[in-house]
Design an enzyme around this catalytic site. Structure first.
Site, short mmCIF file in Angstrom:
data_model
loop_
_atom_site.label_atom_id
_atom_site.label_comp_id
_atom_site.label_asym_id
_atom_site.label_seq_id
_atom_site.Cartn_x
_atom_site.Cartn_y
_atom_site.Cartn_z
CG HIS A 6 -0.15 -0.02 2.53
ND1 HIS A 6 0.41 1.11 3.09
CD2 HIS A 6 0.15 -1.05 3.37
CE1 HIS A 6 1.02 0.80 4.21
NE2 HIS A 6 0.89 -0.50 4.41
CD GLU A 65 1.23 -4.82 8.72
OE1 GLU A 65 1.76 -5.96 8.61
OE2 GLU A 65 1.76 -3.76 8.32
#
Length: 219
Positions: A12, A92
């Protein structure tokens, strides 16, 4: 088996947590947004991807976090050629409770001393835990290749540590190899390319911050 020609992993863009770690005291990790700079990074990453994919179809998997969804949208891929799915196993690493800054600093120091792969954050995950769920995702991904019309491209929009663990699992790297690697930069990508011998190779290595120190026979 219709294996894809390439599997693209992209991190990201820059998030609020990348520039200010106090934001974790106020917002959950999954809800953090891209910064304006992170949005620009993702938009810039979209051009080379669109050129790479051309008019070919893409099977995309996106971590369920806000910043990964924002990154995927900013890539501006052709929606008529992309099949996109949210994939929770690509999220994550769970850091646990970040509201106590002093405790977080202590735990980060413990992790650095103990090892990023094995250290488990209180109420959170270790790198080994993330490795296991990434491995489960890979099993699902391989099963998807059995479809005769599987797209020739796979795109995975995820996080830096998850990218490293994906490659560790795919290429059978050792824990020592993993521990020596740095995360890619924001909106940076790595691509697994299918060769004529039927095997995948990584287009470029991850940067190393130290020399691997294996324990023995597998090093």
């Amino acid at each position: 088996m219709a294996r894809p020609r390439r599997i693209v992993l992209i991190r990201h863009g820059e998030s609020e947590g990348n520039v200010d770690d106090t934001v974790y005291e106020r917002e959950p990790d999954h809800a953090l947004s891209l910064t304006p700079a992170g949005l620009r990074q993702a938009e810039a990453a979209g051009g080379p991807l669109r050129e790479m994919f051309g008019d070919q179809r893409v099977s995309a998997y996106v971590s369920p976090y806000r910043r990964t969804h924002q990154t995927f949208r900013a890539l501006s891929l052709d929606p008529g050629r992309v099949r996109v799915r949210e994939e929770p196993r690509l999220r994550e690493q769970d850091w646990g409770n970040w509201q106590d800054r002093d405790d977080v600093r202590r735990q980060k120091a413990y992790r650095d001393a103990y090892g990023h792969f094995f250290y488990r954050f209180a109420q959170g995950e270790s790198g080994a835990d993330v490795y296991d769920r990434v491995g489960a995702f890979l099993e699902s991904l391989w099963r998807s290749f059995e479809a005769p019309d599987h797209p020739p491209n796979v795109l995975i929009v995820t996080h830096g540590l998850t990218m490293r663990l994906f490659c560790m699992r795919w290429f059978h790297w050792t824990v020592a190899d993993f521990e020596s690697l740095s995360n890619p930069g924001n909106a940076e990508r790595r691509t697994l390319l299918l060769g004529g011998n039927g095997r995948y190779t990584l287009d470029r290595p991850f940067e190393r911050w130290c020399k691997p120190e294996p324990y023995g026979a597998t090093g």
